[in-house]
Design a protein around this motif. Structure first.
Motif, PDB file in Angstrom:
ATOM      1  N   UNK A   1       0.787  -1.235   0.000  1.00  0.00           N
ATOM      2  CA  UNK A   1       0.000   0.000   0.000  1.00  0.00           C
ATOM      3  C   UNK A   1       0.819   1.285   0.000  1.00  0.00           C
ATOM      4  N   UNK A   2       2.046   1.240   0.469  1.00  0.00           N
ATOM      5  CA  UNK A   2       2.830   2.474   0.599  1.00  0.00           C
ATOM      6  C   UNK A   2       4.021   2.524  -0.348  1.00  0.00           C
ATOM      7  N   UNK A   3       4.759   1.432  -0.454  1.00  0.00           N
ATOM      8  CA  UNK A   3       5.947   1.430  -1.302  1.00  0.00           C
ATOM      9  C   UNK A   3       5.661   0.901  -2.709  1.00  0.00           C
ATOM     10  N   UNK A   4       4.475   0.348  -2.902  1.00  0.00           N
ATOM     11  CA  UNK A   4       4.027  -0.163  -4.198  1.00  0.00           C
ATOM     12  C   UNK A   4       5.006  -1.177  -4.803  1.00  0.00           C
ATOM     13  N   UNK A   5       5.563  -2.001  -3.963  1.00  0.00           N
ATOM     14  CA  UNK A   5       6.444  -3.078  -4.405  1.00  0.00           C
ATOM     15  C   UNK A   5       5.684  -4.386  -4.188  1.00  0.00           C
ATOM     16  N   UNK A   6       4.942  -4.791  -5.213  1.00  0.00           N
ATOM     17  CA  UNK A   6       4.039  -5.940  -5.078  1.00  0.00           C
ATOM     18  C   UNK A   6       4.783  -7.264  -4.922  1.00  0.00           C
ATOM     19  N   UNK A   7       5.946  -7.381  -5.541  1.00  0.00           N
ATOM     20  CA  UNK A   7       6.736  -8.613  -5.389  1.00  0.00           C
ATOM     21  C   UNK A   7       7.138  -8.812  -3.923  1.00  0.00           C
ATOM     22  N   UNK A   8       7.632  -7.750  -3.309  1.00  0.00           N
ATOM     23  CA  UNK A   8       8.005  -7.829  -1.892  1.00  0.00           C
ATOM     24  C   UNK A   8       6.771  -8.060  -1.022  1.00  0.00           C
TER      25      UNK A   8
ATOM     26  N   UNK B   1      -4.513 -13.913  -2.822  1.00  0.00           N
ATOM     27  CA  UNK B   1      -5.139 -13.873  -4.153  1.00  0.00           C
ATOM     28  C   UNK B   1      -5.010 -12.490  -4.782  1.00  0.00           C
ATOM     29  N   UNK B   2      -5.239 -11.461  -3.978  1.00  0.00           N
ATOM     30  CA  UNK B   2      -5.136 -10.093  -4.495  1.00  0.00           C
ATOM     31  C   UNK B   2      -3.715  -9.803  -4.959  1.00  0.00           C
ATOM     32  N   UNK B   3      -2.734 -10.183  -4.163  1.00  0.00           N
ATOM     33  CA  UNK B   3      -1.350  -9.906  -4.526  1.00  0.00           C
ATOM     34  C   UNK B   3      -0.901 -10.722  -5.737  1.00  0.00           C
TER      35      UNK B   3
ATOM     36  N   UNK C   1       0.286  -8.835  -9.053  1.00  0.00           N
ATOM     37  CA  UNK C   1       1.638  -9.024  -9.577  1.00  0.00           C
ATOM     38  C   UNK C   1       1.595  -9.604 -10.989  1.00  0.00           C
ATOM     39  N   UNK C   2       0.588 -10.398 -11.304  1.00  0.00           N
ATOM     40  CA  UNK C   2       0.455 -10.953 -12.660  1.00  0.00           C
ATOM     41  C   UNK C   2       0.167  -9.854 -13.673  1.00  0.00           C
ATOM     42  N   UNK C   3      -0.529  -8.816 -13.250  1.00  0.00           N
ATOM     43  CA  UNK C   3      -0.847  -7.693 -14.135  1.00  0.00           C
ATOM     44  C   UNK C   3       0.365  -6.840 -14.449  1.00  0.00           C
TER      45      UNK C   3
END
Length: 161
Positions: free
Chosen positions: A123-130, A152-154, A158-160
């Motif tokens: 939510x803050x750093x927008x690093x979805x992999x982490x 599921x959301x992550x 990340x797939x997008x």
């Protein structure tokens, strides 16, 4: 009557000890248990005295010995919370990474730190992999429904990307 006088003297001595602990900026200044420092930091946070809360949490973290890993983790988590309030999310994540070390052997505490890291990264750093990496290690920190929803959301996000 004498016991009332003794109680008043003990109360004055206790206030002196608490004042010294509250004024401490180094662990040696306080000469108290780091758990007391952590409690004072939490009370300061509740009272919206953020600078005092941060100072006391730092003193608590520095005062912890090898046997006080739980207190150290809590002090570091409190520091991260304060950093988030100041919108210093990268610094908060760094402090939470530091908080992972003393959680070895404490799966619940470790999962809670990973959950906080996942939220900050998502939510803050927008690093979805982490965020996904940390979410995968946070299973014990939330109920099954919330965990599955987060995962599921992550995975979807990340797939997008």
């Amino acid at each position: 009557m004498q016991h009332n006088a003794d109680d008043l003297l003990a109360l004055a001595a206790l206030m002196g000890k608490l004042s010294a602990a509250f004024a401490a900026s180094e662990p040696a200044d306080a000469c108290v248990d780091p758990r007391d420092q952590l409690c004072l930091a939490e009370v300061s946070l509740q009272g919206k005295h953020l600078e005092d809360a941060e100072r006391l949490a730092e003193v608590a973290a520095r005062a912890c010995g090898a046997q006080e890993s739980r207190v150290l983790t809590q002090a570091l988590r409190l520091r991260a919370k304060l950093l988030c309030r100041r919108r210093e999310y990268k610094a908060a994540a760094d402090v939470l990474h530091e908080a992972l070390a003393p959680t070895d052997g404490e799966p619940m505490a470790r999962a809670e730190v990973h959950l906080h890291l996942s939220k900050i990264y998502e939510h803050k750093l927008m690093d979805l992999e982490q965020a996904l990496r940390h979410a995968g290690q946070s299973r014990l920190a939330e109920d099954a429904v919330a965990y599955e929803r987060r995962m599921k959301r992550l995975v979807r996000r990340t797939a997008r990307d």
